[in-house]
Enzyme design. Structure first.
Site: not given
Ligand code: ACO
Length: 337
Positions: A116, A256, A286
């Site tokens: 990520c 994020h 996500n």
């Protein structure tokens, strides 16, 4: 010669049409809208449907939009770096396919994998190519078709992820805009908490790996959560201290989007208000490498030249980091497409 800075001069993002709601997920696994929203902040996520459709489709759409909005000829692009954990195939690189599909025939292209945090790692890589004076137009893509590695019988993980792609154009400037600093980290001891075990060289695909569902994401959510909260918050707060940025001076934190509680903890640690934080996790979940460019895209019209912005991420590996930048253009002047 004056120092070159690497400025972001355009942004675009793409999400596929299909929307997978919490309600639909509750018909697939034992979960419910209330649990998902309370624990993660997610209401829905977009899913790329269709046989043979991979991450390159998400990246290609983002790059085509970016070229149009920035009035850039594809043949003028020098380099495309694609951050992804879900490449179309192990090789050739997804970046390679995106370059072909978008007509960027003079670009060389490669993929990066830092889970990520991949988009931040790729931005830092693009930055050094620009600052060195070697290249003038670098595209950084963050794209993931997370639905391809999500086990839709695993209620702990299947609620978290969605599919999307985002892309930025980076160009040199001698003005005081662009990427100012980056602080990136990895810690390989995190490999035991978040991974996709099979499909690589250690565990090539076999009937057993498929039967044991080892081609899907495995995550020990609580361990990752604890790590993420402390590391993302520390690295973002440290960046403010290092550059003497007061909380009210920061235009935006772009975190994020993995879990609303992690984002809130980071903002608290930085001493900033919720209004200074880009949050769209409720719409997309996500999307791994796409979360940060997707936020910048959604907020583009509000971004002003000179805005001080901190990008922050963490992810599997473990990986984590922050980037401090000064935004290089007025977003409200950009053509909407
Ligand atoms: N619906 C209903 N109940 C559920 C669900 C669900 N979807 N999932 C889990 N539960 C249950 C569990 O079974 C457990 O029940 P039990 O107490 O009876 O055993 C209970 O809810 C609590 O489960 P936890 O796993 O402890 O829940 P937690 O509060 O930790 O939330 C979550 C889970 C959302 C995954 C959280 O741990 C998290 O966000 N972790 C970080 C994830 C992340 O950010 N990953 C990094 C990025 S991903 C990347 O890099 C690719």
């Amino acid at each position: 010669m004056s120092k070159l800075n690497a400025a972001i001069t355009g942004i675009h993002a793409y999400v596929p049409d299909y929307i997978l709601t919490n309600q639909e997920l509750s018909t697939m696994v034992d979960t419910n809208d209330e649990w998902i929203q309370t624990r993660t902040g997610i209401k829905e996520r977009h899913i790329l449907k269709g046989e043979g459709k991979g991450t390159s489709i998400l990246g290609t759409q983002a790059v085509l939009g970016l070229l149009k909005k920035t009035n850039t000829k594809p043949e003028d692009i020098d380099l495309i770096i694609t951050a992804t954990v879900t490449p179309d195939m192990l090789f050739p690189a997804t970046s390679n396919i995106i370059a072909h599909e978008t007509g960027c025939i003079n670009a060389f292209a490669f993929d990066m994998n830092a889970a990520c945090s991949g988009f931040l790692f790729a931005v830092q890589t693009g930055r050094v190519y620009i600052e060195s004076g070697l290249y003038k137009k670098v595209i950084v893509v963050g794209a993931d078709k997370m639905s391809s590695i999500v086990d839709y019988t695993d209620r702990k993980n299947c609620v978290l992820f969605g599919d999307a792609g985002g892309a930025i154009l980076m160009e040199p400037t001698t003005e005081d805009f662009g990427i100012m600093d980056a602080d990136l980290h990895t810690d390989g001891s995190g490999k035991d908490y978040l991974y996709q075990k099979a499909g690589g060289s250690a565990y090539p695909p076999t009937i057993e790996t498929v039967t044991n569902r080892q081609h899907f994401i495995y995550q020990e959510g609580q361990s990752v959560f604890k790590f993420a909260v402390s590391r993302m918050a520390d690295v973002s707060a440290d960046m403010m201290t290092k550059h003497n940025i007061q909380p009210e001076e920061l235009a935006w934190l772009v975190p994020h989007q993995a879990n609303l509680r992690i984002i809130d903890a980071t903002a608290r640690r930085m001493g900033i208000k919720k209004e200074q934080v880009m949050i769209n996790i409720e719409k997309y979940g996500n999307t791994t490498d796409a979360t940060i460019p997707l936020c910048l895209h959604d907020w583009e019209s509000q971004l002003k030249k000179g805005d001080k912005i901190i990008l922050a991420a963490f992810g599997g590996g473990f990986t984590w980091g922050s980037i401090y930048l000064k935004w290089a253009y007025d977003g409200d002047q950009v053509e909407k497409i």
